[in-house]
Design a protein around this motif. Structure first.
Motif, PDB file in Angstrom:
ATOM      1  N   PHE A 118       0.850  -1.185   0.000  1.00 50.95           N
ATOM      2  CA  PHE A 118       0.000   0.000   0.000  1.00 50.95           C
ATOM      3  C   PHE A 118       0.883   1.231   0.000  1.00 50.95           C
ATOM      4  O   PHE A 118       2.047   1.163   0.375  1.00 50.95           O
ATOM      5  CB  PHE A 118      -0.935   0.030   1.210  1.00 50.95           C
ATOM      6  N   GLN A 119       0.328   2.314  -0.465  1.00 55.14           N
ATOM      7  CA  GLN A 119       1.007   3.605  -0.358  1.00 55.14           C
ATOM      8  C   GLN A 119       0.117   4.554   0.420  1.00 55.14           C
ATOM      9  O   GLN A 119       0.362   4.827   1.575  1.00 55.14           O
ATOM     10  CB  GLN A 119       1.358   4.154  -1.737  1.00 55.14           C
ATOM     11  N   CYS A 120      -0.974   4.996  -0.189  1.00 58.21           N
ATOM     12  CA  CYS A 120      -1.854   5.915   0.540  1.00 58.21           C
ATOM     13  C   CYS A 120      -2.686   5.161   1.570  1.00 58.21           C
ATOM     14  O   CYS A 120      -3.089   5.734   2.568  1.00 58.21           O
ATOM     15  CB  CYS A 120      -2.738   6.702  -0.418  1.00 58.21           C
ATOM     16  N   GLY A 121      -2.976   3.892   1.331  1.00 60.98           N
ATOM     17  CA  GLY A 121      -3.696   3.066   2.292  1.00 60.98           C
ATOM     18  C   GLY A 121      -5.205   3.121   2.196  1.00 60.98           C
ATOM     19  O   GLY A 121      -5.884   2.421   2.933  1.00 60.98           O
ATOM     20  N   CYS A 146      -7.318   2.060  -0.112  1.00 63.29           N
ATOM     21  CA  CYS A 146      -7.929   0.815  -0.586  1.00 63.29           C
ATOM     22  C   CYS A 146      -7.619  -0.361   0.326  1.00 63.29           C
ATOM     23  O   CYS A 146      -8.280  -1.407   0.251  1.00 63.29           O
ATOM     24  CB  CYS A 146      -7.439   0.486  -2.000  1.00 63.29           C
ATOM     25  N   THR A 147      -6.622  -0.224   1.182  1.00 61.86           N
ATOM     26  CA  THR A 147      -6.069  -1.347   1.928  1.00 61.86           C
ATOM     27  C   THR A 147      -7.097  -2.101   2.769  1.00 61.86           C
ATOM     28  O   THR A 147      -7.128  -3.335   2.711  1.00 61.86           O
ATOM     29  CB  THR A 147      -4.883  -0.886   2.792  1.00 61.86           C
ATOM     30  N   PRO A 148      -7.962  -1.455   3.548  1.00 60.86           N
ATOM     31  CA  PRO A 148      -8.926  -2.241   4.326  1.00 60.86           C
ATOM     32  C   PRO A 148      -9.808  -3.129   3.448  1.00 60.86           C
ATOM     33  O   PRO A 148     -10.010  -4.311   3.760  1.00 60.86           O
ATOM     34  CB  PRO A 148      -9.756  -1.177   5.058  1.00 60.86           C
ATOM     35  N   GLY A 149     -10.304  -2.589   2.351  1.00 56.62           N
ATOM     36  CA  GLY A 149     -11.146  -3.379   1.455  1.00 56.62           C
ATOM     37  C   GLY A 149     -10.376  -4.502   0.783  1.00 56.62           C
ATOM     38  O   GLY A 149     -10.879  -5.622   0.635  1.00 56.62           O
ATOM     39  N   MET A 150      -9.147  -4.215   0.355  1.00 52.11           N
ATOM     40  CA  MET A 150      -8.299  -5.242  -0.270  1.00 52.11           C
ATOM     41  C   MET A 150      -8.029  -6.373   0.721  1.00 52.11           C
ATOM     42  O   MET A 150      -8.115  -7.557   0.374  1.00 52.11           O
ATOM     43  CB  MET A 150      -6.949  -4.659  -0.709  1.00 52.11           C
ATOM     44  N   ILE A 151      -7.694  -6.007   1.947  1.00 55.13           N
ATOM     45  CA  ILE A 151      -7.402  -7.021   2.960  1.00 55.13           C
ATOM     46  C   ILE A 151      -8.638  -7.870   3.230  1.00 55.13           C
ATOM     47  O   ILE A 151      -8.548  -9.106   3.293  1.00 55.13           O
ATOM     48  CB  ILE A 151      -6.865  -6.370   4.249  1.00 55.13           C
ATOM     49  N   MET A 152      -9.790  -7.239   3.362  1.00 53.17           N
ATOM     50  CA  MET A 152     -11.001  -8.017   3.638  1.00 53.17           C
ATOM     51  C   MET A 152     -11.343  -8.941   2.466  1.00 53.17           C
ATOM     52  O   MET A 152     -11.767 -10.078   2.660  1.00 53.17           O
ATOM     53  CB  MET A 152     -12.168  -7.090   3.971  1.00 53.17           C
ATOM     54  N   GLY A 153     -11.141  -8.459   1.238  1.00 52.46           N
ATOM     55  CA  GLY A 153     -11.349  -9.306   0.067  1.00 52.46           C
ATOM     56  C   GLY A 153     -10.397 -10.484   0.063  1.00 52.46           C
ATOM     57  O   GLY A 153     -10.774 -11.618  -0.266  1.00 52.46           O
ATOM     58  N   ALA A 154      -9.135 -10.240   0.436  1.00 50.57           N
ATOM     59  CA  ALA A 154      -8.139 -11.318   0.495  1.00 50.57           C
ATOM     60  C   ALA A 154      -8.464 -12.318   1.602  1.00 50.57           C
ATOM     61  O   ALA A 154      -8.308 -13.526   1.414  1.00 50.57           O
ATOM     62  CB  ALA A 154      -6.747 -10.726   0.697  1.00 50.57           C
ATOM     63  N   VAL A 155      -8.932 -11.835   2.743  1.00 44.29           N
ATOM     64  CA  VAL A 155      -9.316 -12.738   3.837  1.00 44.29           C
ATOM     65  C   VAL A 155     -10.436 -13.669   3.373  1.00 44.29           C
ATOM     66  O   VAL A 155     -10.392 -14.873   3.621  1.00 44.29           O
ATOM     67  CB  VAL A 155      -9.735 -11.938   5.091  1.00 44.29           C
ATOM     68  N   ALA A 156     -11.426 -13.107   2.687  1.00 42.56           N
ATOM     69  CA  ALA A 156     -12.537 -13.928   2.191  1.00 42.56           C
ATOM     70  C   ALA A 156     -12.034 -14.958   1.185  1.00 42.56           C
ATOM     71  O   ALA A 156     -12.441 -16.132   1.228  1.00 42.56           O
ATOM     72  CB  ALA A 156     -13.611 -13.043   1.558  1.00 42.56           C
ATOM     73  N   LEU A 201     -10.060  -1.239  -6.420  1.00 42.68           N
ATOM     74  CA  LEU A 201      -9.196  -0.301  -7.114  1.00 42.68           C
ATOM     75  C   LEU A 201      -8.146   0.287  -6.189  1.00 42.68           C
ATOM     76  O   LEU A 201      -8.452   0.746  -5.092  1.00 42.68           O
ATOM     77  CB  LEU A 201     -10.026   0.832  -7.719  1.00 42.68           C
ATOM     78  N   CYS A 202      -6.910   0.263  -6.663  1.00 41.77           N
ATOM     79  CA  CYS A 202      -5.788   0.878  -5.957  1.00 41.77           C
ATOM     80  C   CYS A 202      -5.288   2.013  -6.833  1.00 41.77           C
ATOM     81  O   CYS A 202      -4.695   1.776  -7.882  1.00 41.77           O
ATOM     82  CB  CYS A 202      -4.681  -0.148  -5.712  1.00 41.77           C
ATOM     83  N   ARG A 203      -5.510   3.224  -6.416  1.00 43.00           N
ATOM     84  CA  ARG A 203      -5.094   4.383  -7.214  1.00 43.00           C
ATOM     85  C   ARG A 203      -3.586   4.542  -7.242  1.00 43.00           C
ATOM     86  O   ARG A 203      -3.047   5.199  -8.123  1.00 43.00           O
ATOM     87  CB  ARG A 203      -5.760   5.645  -6.672  1.00 43.00           C
ATOM     88  N   CYS A 204      -2.893   3.953  -6.278  1.00 46.71           N
ATOM     89  CA  CYS A 204      -1.427   4.045  -6.251  1.00 46.71           C
ATOM     90  C   CYS A 204      -0.778   2.990  -7.141  1.00 46.71           C
ATOM     91  O   CYS A 204       0.419   3.061  -7.397  1.00 46.71           O
ATOM     92  CB  CYS A 204      -0.918   3.912  -4.819  1.00 46.71           C
ATOM     93  N   GLY A 205      -1.527   1.981  -7.562  1.00 55.06           N
ATOM     94  CA  GLY A 205      -1.013   0.973  -8.485  1.00 55.06           C
ATOM     95  C   GLY A 205      -0.095  -0.057  -7.867  1.00 55.06           C
ATOM     96  O   GLY A 205       0.810  -0.553  -8.527  1.00 55.06           O
ATOM     97  N   THR A 206      -0.320  -0.419  -6.631  1.00 50.95           N
ATOM     98  CA  THR A 206       0.568  -1.391  -5.969  1.00 50.95           C
ATOM     99  C   THR A 206       0.126  -2.838  -6.209  1.00 50.95           C
ATOM    100  O   THR A 206       0.443  -3.718  -5.415  1.00 50.95           O
ATOM    101  CB  THR A 206       0.655  -1.127  -4.445  1.00 50.95           C
ATOM    102  N   TYR A 207      -0.536  -3.092  -7.298  1.00 49.61           N
ATOM    103  CA  TYR A 207      -1.075  -4.430  -7.566  1.00 49.61           C
ATOM    104  C   TYR A 207      -0.043  -5.555  -7.485  1.00 49.61           C
ATOM    105  O   TYR A 207      -0.347  -6.601  -6.907  1.00 49.61           O
ATOM    106  CB  TYR A 207      -1.803  -4.457  -8.916  1.00 49.61           C
ATOM    107  N   PRO A 208       1.194  -5.392  -8.014  1.00 51.99           N
ATOM    108  CA  PRO A 208       2.163  -6.498  -7.869  1.00 51.99           C
ATOM    109  C   PRO A 208       2.469  -6.811  -6.399  1.00 51.99           C
ATOM    110  O   PRO A 208       2.598  -7.975  -6.019  1.00 51.99           O
ATOM    111  CB  PRO A 208       3.407  -5.989  -8.602  1.00 51.99           C
TER     112      PRO A 208
END
Length: 161
Positions: free
Chosen positions: A98-101, A103-113, A134-141
């Motif tokens: 993460f950079q700005c953070g 999207c991080t809570p939603g990404m983490i919850m999606g990954a947990v599921a 969506l991650c506006r910072c582009g940290t997808y890798p």
């Protein structure tokens, strides 16, 4: 005039009850009534994934889900155990996913599921599960690395018992 309904549900393993206006979304209940602000308001249309939580063990967009539809909710605040982060949270931190953070809570919850139903996902399964986050910072890798690492960590935990 809006009517008010008394609601009772489990939030992060604890009983929560209160009065909310009819039609309240799960996002508004969490942020405005339960004062849990880790779940983010992004687009308000279910397109960005920032508001993803687990409702009855399924990843849902809290901005689109009626509060009355959920019985048990887990938010980003409910994942850690004491001072110990959930393996997905730790993996995101370790991978600097993460950079700005925002999207991080939603990404983490999606990954947990995802990891709850598919403990060792392929890259395609990870991409599919997080499609629409969506991650506006582009940290997808880095996000991909974090989810793979979390799957490995959870598998090690399970082997240890």
């Amino acid at each position: 005039m809006r009517t008010v309904a008394r609601m009772t549900l489990t939030v992060n393993g604890r009983a929560w009850s209160g009065e909310v206006p009819d039609g309240t979304t799960l996002l508004d209940l969490l942020r405005d009534h339960a004062t849990l602000t880790g779940t983010k308001y992004g687009c308000g249309e279910g397109q960005c994934g920032s508001c993803t939580v687990l409702a009855d063990d399924k990843a849902v967009r809290a901005c689109l889900t009626q509060a009355s539809a959920a019985r048990a909710v887990t938010t980003i605040e409910g994942l850690a155990t004491g001072d110990r982060l959930h393996p997905v949270q730790q993996a995101f931190l370790d991978a600097q996913a993460f950079q700005c953070g925002f999207c991080t809570p939603g990404m983490i919850m999606g990954a947990v599921a995802l990891l709850a139903r598919t403990p060792r996902p392929t890259d395609d399964e990870i991409r599919h599960a997080l499609d629409g986050h969506l991650c506006r910072c582009g940290t997808y890798p880095r996000i991909m690395r974090a989810v793979r690492a979390a799957g490995d960590a959870l598998a090690r935990q399970e082997r240890r018992g």
